[in-house]
Write an enzyme that holds these catalytic residues in place. Structure first.
Site, PDB file in Angstrom:
ATOM      1  N   ASP A   1       6.397  -1.621  11.522  1.00 58.57           N
ATOM      2  CA  ASP A   1       5.783  -0.380  10.791  1.00 58.57           C
ATOM      3  C   ASP A   1       4.942   0.114  11.930  1.00 58.57           C
ATOM      4  OD1 ASP A   1       3.748  -2.314  11.443  1.00 58.57           O
ATOM      5  OD2 ASP A   1       2.776  -1.995   9.575  1.00 58.57           O
TER       6      ASP A   1
ATOM      7  N   TYR B   1      38.795  27.325  -8.548  1.00 57.31           N
ATOM      8  CA  TYR B   1      38.315  26.365  -9.432  1.00 57.31           C
ATOM      9  C   TYR B   1      38.801  26.635 -10.970  1.00 57.31           C
ATOM     10  CZ  TYR B   1      35.615  22.520 -11.532  1.00 57.31           C
ATOM     11  OH  TYR B   1      35.196  21.527 -12.199  1.00 57.31           O
TER      12      TYR B   1
ATOM     13  N   ARG C   1       0.832  -1.085  -0.099  1.00 61.59           N
ATOM     14  CA  ARG C   1       0.020  -0.004  -0.065  1.00 61.59           C
ATOM     15  C   ARG C   1       0.814   1.192  -0.036  1.00 61.59           C
ATOM     16  NH1 ARG C   1      -3.173  -2.312   4.938  1.00 61.59           N
ATOM     17  NH2 ARG C   1      -1.690  -3.561   5.065  1.00 61.59           N
TER      18      ARG C   1
ATOM     19  N   LYS D   1      32.232  27.764   1.691  1.00 65.79           N
ATOM     20  CA  LYS D   1      32.415  26.418   1.413  1.00 65.79           C
ATOM     21  C   LYS D   1      33.687  25.877   2.210  1.00 65.79           C
ATOM     22  CE  LYS D   1      34.171  23.985  -1.489  1.00 65.79           C
ATOM     23  NZ  LYS D   1      35.046  23.562  -2.569  1.00 65.79           N
TER      24      LYS D   1
END
Ligand code: UD1
Ligand code: MG
Length: 465
Positions: free
Chosen positions: A109, A394, A21, A358
């Site tokens: 579950d 980069y 389901r 970053k």
């Protein structure tokens, strides 16, 4: 941490079903509730009982479930090749169970199940010296659950599944949670005796109830205090419902521990998150994964923290996004800041609007307040980085590092073309493109075009006729 310990208890977790389901490629028990797979919620709960061992019954996509869970020391994997029913599933555990008094059976579950409820089930089962004890509940809507059938004296006689129940039995409000505690000595004889002549042609675990009574054994039902705990997930509507119930529980837990949460209905706080006292989480925030927020922080509104680490007294303003980054105490972030994985900010750092950091270390008290990109950089303390500064890290194929010392002042609109180093106390003039290392102290700036002046020049005018 619980101080429970049940060294003579075996747990069986039933998780072999496909969960048709759910309409998913993922096995049902790997679907997540607040960032944690259902099976992990259930395992976490049963492990808190510190039982002798856990048997995990898998079948459908068992390799996926196994790869997800790994190999806890006290866990045995049991394969149920064909999903012939819950009774059949438990029967497959026979070989791995040894030397225990009782077997506690739970379903994979039902992620809201609490360890307190399970402990109470085992304790009462033992105190009454019962052979088979089933945990029951009276949910608002009993549809779909097995109904508890009692005789005129109130004794449980059987459990009837929705599909097998008569109209009269469907009116019964008391249902089985699917959770049982059974004396090991009697369990497998009962399981070998069950048949599959029912609406689903399955071997039903609940059928051990009439079989036990027939054999002169004792059967009892224990009612759950909170029927929400047994809500099972069979489809994605249930999944959302269970997530909502768990979210309320987690938010209330943090509120009781000293966290202020504004507009709690708009906030998501996943199961693995930690928050310190006197912190304020404002509306619309998402605290995801392993995020840790220290004491006396203020976050939001509408900030997203994914596996983030914030020390104490950090201010994160609106619409900031912090993912896999750590922030030292007394730092100020945002609004509209983005900290990406491996950004590591020391104490008292200020990161302002439209700044992206970053994989960089930013030293104590340094400020990057406006419209900048800092990547693959190691920056010392007390630096000031002007608006629009970019580390050019980069070249299309390789990443290069920028090193910036202490007390450096970088003028606005500067490009630092890595690899490059800027020594302590340097000042870089606005609009510079820095391609070579910068010496300590003094002023470095790239050559500028001469500024010109045209005295009689007129700006074009709009025609106003
Ligand atoms: C089951 C119970 C029902 C109870 C309800 C509570 C039975 C026959 N019914 O119904 O009385 O009220 O749970 O939520 O026991 N599973 C296996 N192998 C199988 C079949 C199922 O491992 O062959 C596992 C499933 O993966 C699931 C659990 O057993 O985790 C329960 O199965 P499910 O199909 O969800 O049963 P329900 O219809 O919910
Ligand atoms: Mg179910």
């Amino acid at each position: 941490m619980s101080n429970l310990h049940y060294p003579d208890l075996q747990v069986c977790v039933l998780a072999a079903g496909k969960g048709k389901r759910m309409r998913s490629n993922l096995p049902k028990v790997l679907h997540k509730v607040l960032g944690r797979a259902m099976i992990d919620h259930v395992l976490h709960t049963v492990e808190a009982l510190r039982p002798k061992a856990i048997a995990m019954v898998t079948g459908h996509a068992s390799e996926m479930v196994r790869a997800h869970v790994g190999q806890p020391v006290n866990l045995d994997w049991v394969i149920q090749d064909k999903q012939l029913g819950t009774g059949h599933a438990v029967k497959q555990c026979e070989k791995v169970i040894r030397d225990v008094r009782d077997v506690l059976i739970v379903c994979g579950d039902t992620p809201l199940l609490s360890v307190e409820t399970l402990a109470r089930l085992v304790d009462e089962h033992r105190a009454a010296n019962t052979d088979v004890t089933v945990l029951t509940a009276k949910p608002e809507n009993p549809f779909g659950y097995g109904r508890i059938v009692r005789d005129g004296n109130g004794n449980v006689t059987s459990i009837v599944e929705q599909k097998d129940a008569t109209d009269e039995q469907r009116l019964i409000g008391e249902v089985s949670s699917g959770i049982y505690c059974v004396r090991h000595e009697v369990l497998f004889d009962l399981l070998h005796a069950i048949g599959n002549s029912n609406a689903q042609e399955e071997y039903y675990l609940p059928d051990i109830v009439p079989l036990a009574l027939h054999a002169g054994q004792s059967v009892a039902a224990i009612a759950m205090n909170d029927s929400d705990e047994m809500v099972g997930v069979n489809d994605r509507v249930d999944l959302a419902h269970v997530e909502g119930l768990m979210q309320k529980r987690i938010i209330e837990e943090w509120q009781r521990r000293g966290v202020t949460i504004e507009k709690p209905d708009t906030v998501r706080i996943e199961a693995g998150v930690k928050i310190g006292i006197d912190t304020v989480i404002q509306a619309g925030c998402y605290l995801i994964g392993t995020t840790h927020v220290g004491d006396e922080c203020r976050v939001g509104p509408n900030a997203v923290l994914v596996n983030a680490w914030l020390d104490d007294r950090v201010n994160v303003f609106a619409f900031s996004h912090i993912h896999g980054a750590s922030v030292g105490s007394d730092a100020i972030i945002g609004p509209y800041a983005r900290l990406r994985p491996e950004a590591q900010l020391d104490e008292e750092v200020h990161i302002g609007n439209f700044v992206e950091i970053k994989k960089s270390v930013i030293g104590r008290g340094s400020k990057v307040n406006h419209l900048s990109y800092i990547g693959d950089t190691v920056m010392g303390s007390a630096c000031n980085v002007g608006a629009g500064t970019i580390t050019c890290n980069y070249d299309g194929a390789n990443k290069f590092v920028t090193e910036i010392g202490n007390n450096v002042f970088i003028g606005s609109d500067t490009q630092l073309v890595a690899p490059v180093k800027v020594a302590d106390d340097a000042t870089i003039g606005a609009g510079s493109t820095i391609t070579r290392n910068v010496a300590a102290g003094g002023l470095t700036l790239s050559e500028r075009n001469a500024q010109k002046y045209a005295a009689g020049w007129k700006r074009p005018q709009k025609d106003r006729n």
